[in-house]
Design an enzyme around this catalytic site. Structure first.
Site, PDB file in Angstrom:
ATOM      1  N   ASP A  52      -3.516   3.208  -9.807  1.00  0.00           N
ATOM      2  CA  ASP A  52      -4.035   4.388  -9.863  1.00  0.00           C
ATOM      3  C   ASP A  52      -5.236   3.880 -10.991  1.00  0.00           C
ATOM      4  O   ASP A  52      -4.782   3.722 -12.234  1.00  0.00           O
ATOM      5  CB  ASP A  52      -3.287   5.373 -10.522  1.00  0.00           C
ATOM      6  CG  ASP A  52      -3.788   6.587 -10.896  1.00  0.00           C
ATOM      7  OD1 ASP A  52      -5.112   6.741 -10.741  1.00  0.00           O
ATOM      8  OD2 ASP A  52      -3.211   7.524 -11.793  1.00  0.00           O
TER       9      ASP A  52
ATOM     10  N   ASN B  99      -7.813   5.983 -12.048  1.00  0.00           N
ATOM     11  CA  ASN B  99      -8.388   6.750 -13.058  1.00  0.00           C
ATOM     12  C   ASN B  99      -7.308   8.233 -13.507  1.00  0.00           C
ATOM     13  O   ASN B  99      -7.672   9.071 -13.895  1.00  0.00           O
ATOM     14  CB  ASN B  99      -9.406   7.697 -12.220  1.00  0.00           C
ATOM     15  CG  ASN B  99      -9.023   8.531 -11.115  1.00  0.00           C
ATOM     16  OD1 ASN B  99      -7.688   8.319 -10.526  1.00  0.00           O
ATOM     17  ND2 ASN B  99      -9.698   9.285 -10.394  1.00  0.00           N
TER      18      ASN B  99
ATOM     19  N   ASP C 148      -4.776   9.880 -12.024  1.00  0.00           N
ATOM     20  CA  ASP C 148      -4.297  11.196 -11.571  1.00  0.00           C
ATOM     21  C   ASP C 148      -2.875  11.118 -10.579  1.00  0.00           C
ATOM     22  O   ASP C 148      -2.705  11.917  -9.928  1.00  0.00           O
ATOM     23  CB  ASP C 148      -5.657  11.730 -10.584  1.00  0.00           C
ATOM     24  CG  ASP C 148      -5.754  10.818  -9.400  1.00  0.00           C
ATOM     25  OD1 ASP C 148      -5.076   9.995  -9.247  1.00  0.00           O
ATOM     26  OD2 ASP C 148      -6.519  11.283  -8.674  1.00  0.00           O
TER      27      ASP C 148
ATOM     28  N   ASP D 271      -5.876   4.328  -6.000  1.00  0.00           N
ATOM     29  CA  ASP D 271      -7.592   4.341  -5.332  1.00  0.00           C
ATOM     30  C   ASP D 271      -8.141   3.145  -5.382  1.00  0.00           C
ATOM     31  O   ASP D 271      -7.665   2.093  -5.662  1.00  0.00           O
ATOM     32  CB  ASP D 271      -8.270   5.378  -6.561  1.00  0.00           C
ATOM     33  CG  ASP D 271      -7.776   4.977  -7.942  1.00  0.00           C
ATOM     34  OD1 ASP D 271      -7.996   3.788  -8.263  1.00  0.00           O
ATOM     35  OD2 ASP D 271      -7.550   5.979  -8.823  1.00  0.00           O
TER      36      ASP D 271
ATOM     37  N   ASP E 201      -8.441  -0.487   8.541  1.00  0.00           N
ATOM     38  CA  ASP E 201      -7.416   0.509   9.489  1.00  0.00           C
ATOM     39  C   ASP E 201      -8.464   1.098  10.276  1.00  0.00           C
ATOM     40  O   ASP E 201      -9.054   2.031   9.826  1.00  0.00           O
ATOM     41  CB  ASP E 201      -6.279   1.198   8.734  1.00  0.00           C
ATOM     42  CG  ASP E 201      -4.886   1.201   9.512  1.00  0.00           C
ATOM     43  OD1 ASP E 201      -5.018   1.348  10.510  1.00  0.00           O
ATOM     44  OD2 ASP E 201      -4.068   0.810   8.877  1.00  0.00           O
TER      45      ASP E 201
ATOM     46  N   ASP F 236      -4.712   1.341  15.173  1.00  0.00           N
ATOM     47  CA  ASP F 236      -3.605   1.730  14.830  1.00  0.00           C
ATOM     48  C   ASP F 236      -3.071   2.275  16.251  1.00  0.00           C
ATOM     49  O   ASP F 236      -3.860   2.892  17.013  1.00  0.00           O
ATOM     50  CB  ASP F 236      -3.583   3.367  14.191  1.00  0.00           C
ATOM     51  CG  ASP F 236      -2.540   4.189  13.723  1.00  0.00           C
ATOM     52  OD1 ASP F 236      -1.512   3.584  13.303  1.00  0.00           O
ATOM     53  OD2 ASP F 236      -2.554   5.172  14.357  1.00  0.00           O
TER      54      ASP F 236
ATOM     55  N   GLU G 286      -2.045  -2.634  16.603  1.00  0.00           N
ATOM     56  CA  GLU G 286      -0.492  -2.160  16.626  1.00  0.00           C
ATOM     57  C   GLU G 286       0.005  -1.632  17.972  1.00  0.00           C
ATOM     58  O   GLU G 286      -0.668  -0.784  18.504  1.00  0.00           O
ATOM     59  CB  GLU G 286      -0.657  -0.855  15.537  1.00  0.00           C
ATOM     60  CG  GLU G 286       0.774  -0.953  15.022  1.00  0.00           C
ATOM     61  CD  GLU G 286       1.250   0.756  14.456  1.00  0.00           C
ATOM     62  OE1 GLU G 286       2.333   0.958  13.856  1.00  0.00           O
ATOM     63  OE2 GLU G 286       0.747   1.499  15.001  1.00  0.00           O
TER      64      GLU G 286
ATOM     65  N   HIS H 241       4.223  -0.235   5.906  1.00  0.00           N
ATOM     66  CA  HIS H 241       4.476   1.028   5.313  1.00  0.00           C
ATOM     67  C   HIS H 241       5.092   2.024   5.959  1.00  0.00           C
ATOM     68  O   HIS H 241       5.302   3.076   5.820  1.00  0.00           O
ATOM     69  CB  HIS H 241       2.899   1.674   4.896  1.00  0.00           C
ATOM     70  CG  HIS H 241       2.397   1.991   6.324  1.00  0.00           C
ATOM     71  ND1 HIS H 241       1.853   0.858   7.148  1.00  0.00           N
ATOM     72  CD2 HIS H 241       1.787   2.816   6.979  1.00  0.00           C
ATOM     73  CE1 HIS H 241       1.183   1.200   8.182  1.00  0.00           C
ATOM     74  NE2 HIS H 241       1.216   2.590   8.228  1.00  0.00           N
ATOM     75  N   ASP H 242       5.548   1.467   7.335  1.00  0.00           N
ATOM     76  CA  ASP H 242       6.327   2.490   8.231  1.00  0.00           C
ATOM     77  C   ASP H 242       7.809   2.137   8.355  1.00  0.00           C
ATOM     78  O   ASP H 242       8.658   2.705   8.894  1.00  0.00           O
ATOM     79  CB  ASP H 242       5.790   2.226   9.765  1.00  0.00           C
ATOM     80  CG  ASP H 242       4.731   3.075   9.814  1.00  0.00           C
ATOM     81  OD1 ASP H 242       4.040   3.733   9.075  1.00  0.00           O
ATOM     82  OD2 ASP H 242       3.914   2.460  10.714  1.00  0.00           O
TER      83      ASP H 242
HETATM   84  O1  ISL Z   1       7.485   3.703  17.438  1.00  0.00           O
HETATM   85  C1  ISL Z   1       7.462   3.643  16.213  1.00  0.00           C
HETATM   86  C2  ISL Z   1       8.882   3.028  16.172  1.00  0.00           C
HETATM   87  O2  ISL Z   1       9.963   3.755  16.471  1.00  0.00           O
HETATM   88  C3  ISL Z   1       6.839   4.233  15.171  1.00  0.00           C
HETATM   89  O3  ISL Z   1       7.080   3.369  14.000  1.00  0.00           O
HETATM   90  C4  ISL Z   1       5.360   3.936  15.637  1.00  0.00           C
HETATM   91  O4  ISL Z   1       5.244   2.661  15.820  1.00  0.00           O
HETATM   92  C5  ISL Z   1       4.566   4.258  14.291  1.00  0.00           C
HETATM   93  O5  ISL Z   1       4.904   5.545  13.863  1.00  0.00           O
HETATM   94  C6  ISL Z   1       3.155   4.298  14.604  1.00  0.00           C
HETATM   95  O6  ISL Z   1       2.529   4.141  13.285  1.00  0.00           O
HETATM   96  C7  ISL Z   1       1.149   4.181  12.924  1.00  0.00           C
HETATM   97  O7  ISL Z   1       0.586   5.279  13.529  1.00  0.00           O
HETATM   98  C8  ISL Z   1       1.084   6.503  12.952  1.00  0.00           C
HETATM   99  C9  ISL Z   1       1.022   6.372  11.253  1.00  0.00           C
HETATM  100  O8  ISL Z   1       1.928   7.541  10.869  1.00  0.00           O
HETATM  101  C10 ISL Z   1       1.849   5.113  10.728  1.00  0.00           C
HETATM  102  O9  ISL Z   1       1.656   5.207   9.380  1.00  0.00           O
HETATM  103  C11 ISL Z   1       0.988   4.098  11.505  1.00  0.00           C
HETATM  104  O10 ISL Z   1       1.310   2.946  11.019  1.00  0.00           O
HETATM  105  C12 ISL Z   1       0.225   7.435  13.289  1.00  0.00           C
HETATM  106  O11 ISL Z   1      -0.988   7.471  13.223  1.00  0.00           O
HETATM  107 CA    CA Z   2      -6.376   7.785  -8.777  1.00  0.00          CA
END
Ligand code: ISL
Ligand code: CA
Length: 558
Positions: free
Chosen positions: A23, A25, A27, A31, A100, A201, A255, A328-329
């Site tokens: 972060d 700034n 908040d 960023d 992305d 994505d 992806e 991140h998922d």
């Molecule tokens: O199908 C999946 C596994 O069971 C999910 O993880 C799927 O691959 C995933 O949700 C897709 O992710 C991407 O698109 C999403 C977003 O929420 C995720 O952060 C992103 O990485 C929708 O844009």
């Molecule tokens: Ca910030």
């Protein structure tokens, strides 16, 4: 066969979750200035490419994966000036930036959708997927990835729109050539700014087939058989390549939820001119049960190894692949595939060795380089991810056992990997001066960058060293991948070899002492250990190993 070389094959990619990185700034939200301030740190890792999760204008239903303006920066993150400064800072340090690209869907607050929703005769109606329901029910039985029907009813027009993710993420209609042209324009816009590639994505989902009911009970089966790799997917990707990609020297990674091994090569085969590589999910859903991520099952380690072996085949047939264990998922790699208790440090280093000694472009997720772990919050109030919030909501409504659910969420929830980066042992882990948007993992007192930076034995410096080794020996990038004893229940071991060098990677994926013997494929009589998470330097007996818990070593055979 000599493999075609490319900078993006040799790159180590570092993924940043901007909201949680730093972060700048005060908040409580990460960023762009925050990232700019940390570029020297990123450079110190030795990585080549930074991939940043979406930073475009968004109402943040899904933290930026719901875009309302593809050509401007989310206000919380900064503005176009900050972006230019960031890109310049990255390029000055001889790194590259991958953006992305989220174009399976937009936000429902994107002006295209506002127009599309405004009436069936609006010229933008056909930018999205609208269908009539039947007898007061949605057009088919498709379920969204985030829970509930994949169709949302629109009172005004009496039609439903498709959303494979949240109802604030309506799917674009790729059948419409105007939509495709818009996407290519967006790509050109960012390429003209100077970005070096795209992570696309859920690109496997853009071509929708017949809107027939899915016969499958399990969402993962529906994803593979119905949602992914639709009839025109390769036509669309080839068109994107001809229109945009081939005119630039860029990294592209799609992806690919639902892409099966059988279809994988078609996306990445060089002479087909579609994408550079994909992220498949075979190893990432390996411990998801029939009910999905919150229905976890035990990880089958042999199956896990075989997935890497099988996907390596596509490289041989003229494609390329990606290597990653987290993003991140998913939950934190040390908690999920390693051991975040007694063997935290050893197992984090073991996973690092695996990531950087397999064939394919390595993707590292921010925080994994210091062994950040899963988090378990005390209160439901502290969870932020919409997937988790939906699951909690549903469980409460259905009177399900929320204790069981909480355990699953703490094991598999997406918030695990979204807690703020742990920079120091100071307040909020040094991420921000104020309360962050998502609570820090309280273990920042002991797990943080500051304490690992100068410690030669830290996980962080193990990463730096492994990255250096990978950058030194191209054999680790391109060389053959030859697994040893793939059915061994504890050890992942493999040769990496070409005409220049031979390496052997031996990794004990258990907390047991294990005896392991390599096959005699290559001569180990002059072998030396070049990397060891037990600081071992001499090979006791060539080819025979007494491995300590989570022991990992990289051996150079010549
Ligand atoms: O199908 C999946 C596994 O069971 C999910 O993880 C799927 O691959 C995933 O949700 C897709 O992710 C991407 O698109 C999403 C977003 O929420 C995720 O952060 C992103 O990485 C929708 O844009
Ligand atoms: Ca910030």
């Amino acid at each position: 066969m000599e493999m075609k070389r490319a900078w993006w094959k040799e790159s180590v990619v570092y993924q940043i979750y901007p909201r949680s990185f730093f972060d700048g700034n005060g908040d409580g939200i990460g960023d762009l200035q925050g990232i700019i301030g940390k570029l020297d740190y990123i450079k110190s890792l030795g990585v080549d490419v930074i991939w940043i999760c979406p930073i475009y204008e968004s109402p943040n239903d899904d933290n930026g994966y719901d875009i309302s303006d593809y050509r401007s920066i989310m206000k919380e993150f900064g503005d176009m000036g900050d972006f230019k400064q960031l890109l310049e800072g990255i390029h000055q340090r001889e790194m590259k930036l991958v953006m992305d690209l989220v174009v399976n869907h937009t936000s429902d607050e994107h002006p295209w959708f506002t127009e599309s929703r405004s009436g069936i005769h609006n010229p933008k109606r056909d930018y999205y997927i609208w269908r009539h329901g039947e007898n007061g029910k949605p057009p088919n039985n498709w379920q969204s990835f985030f829970g509930g029907d994949a169709w949302e009813y629109d009172e005004d027009s009496g039609e439903y729109y498709l959303h494979l993710f949240s109802k604030k993420q309506p799917d674009l209609n790729w059948e419409n050539p105007d939509v495709r042209a818009e996407v290519y324009d967006i790509m050109r816009f960012w390429l003209e700014q100077g970005v070096d590639g795209f992570r696309m994505d859920v690109i496997s989902l853009i071509s929708k087939g017949e809107f027939a009911d899915t016969p499958y009970e399990i969402l993962n089966d529906t994803t593979q058989q119905v949602y992914a790799s639709g009839p025109r997917i390769h036509e669309f990707l080839h068109e994107m390549n001809q229109e945009v990609i081939r005119h630039f020297d860029i990294l592209t990674v799609g992806e690919g939820p639902g892409i099966t091994l059988a279809e994988g090569l078609d996306y990445v085969k060089e002479d087909r001119n579609e994408l550079g590589m994909i992220f498949h999910f075979d190893h990432m859903v390996i411990d998801h049960g029939n009910g999905g991520r919150f229905d976890p099952v035990l990880l089958d380690f042999i199956k896990f190894k075989k997935i890497f072996m099988e996907w390596d085949q596509i490289v041989k047939k003229g494609g390329w692949t990606s290597i990653f264990l987290g993003n991140h998922d998913f939950s934190r790699i040390v908690s999920r595939f390693g051991d975040d208790g007694e063997f935290w440090e050893k197992s984090a280093k073991a996973l690092c060795m695996m990531l950087l000694s397999l064939r394919g472009t390595t993707y590292l997720y921010n925080g994994d380089e210091i062994g950040m772990t899963n988090v378990a919050y005390d209160s439901w109030e502290d969870y932020r991810d919409l997937v988790t919030l939906h699951a909690i909501h549903d469980a409460k409504n259905n009177g399900a056992d929320t204790e069981v659910l909480k355990k699953a969420i703490d094991e598999q929830g997406r918030d695990n990997s979204r807690t703020p980066m742990q920079w120091t042992s100071g307040e909020n882990g040094g991420f921000s001066e104020v309360e962050p948007w998502i609570k820090t993992n309280p273990n920042y007192h002991s797990i943080n960058i500051q304490s690992q930076d100068d410690d030669p034995n830290s996980i962080l410096n193990f990463y730096r060293e492994m990255i250096k080794i990978r950058k030194t020996y191209k054999t680790l990038v391109y060389g053959e991948f030859e697994p040893i004893a793939i059915d061994h229940p504890e050890v992942f071991a493999y040769w990496r070899a070409d005409q220049h060098d031979v390496f052997l990677s031996v990794i004990n994926f258990s907390k047991k002492d294990v005896i392991f013997e390599a096959d005699g494929r290559y001569d180990l009589s002059n072998a030396v250990i070049i990397m060891s998470n037990y600081n071992r330097t001499v090979l006791p007996e060539p080819g025979k190993f007494n491995l300590a818990p989570w022991e990992a070593m990289l051996i150079s055979a010549n």
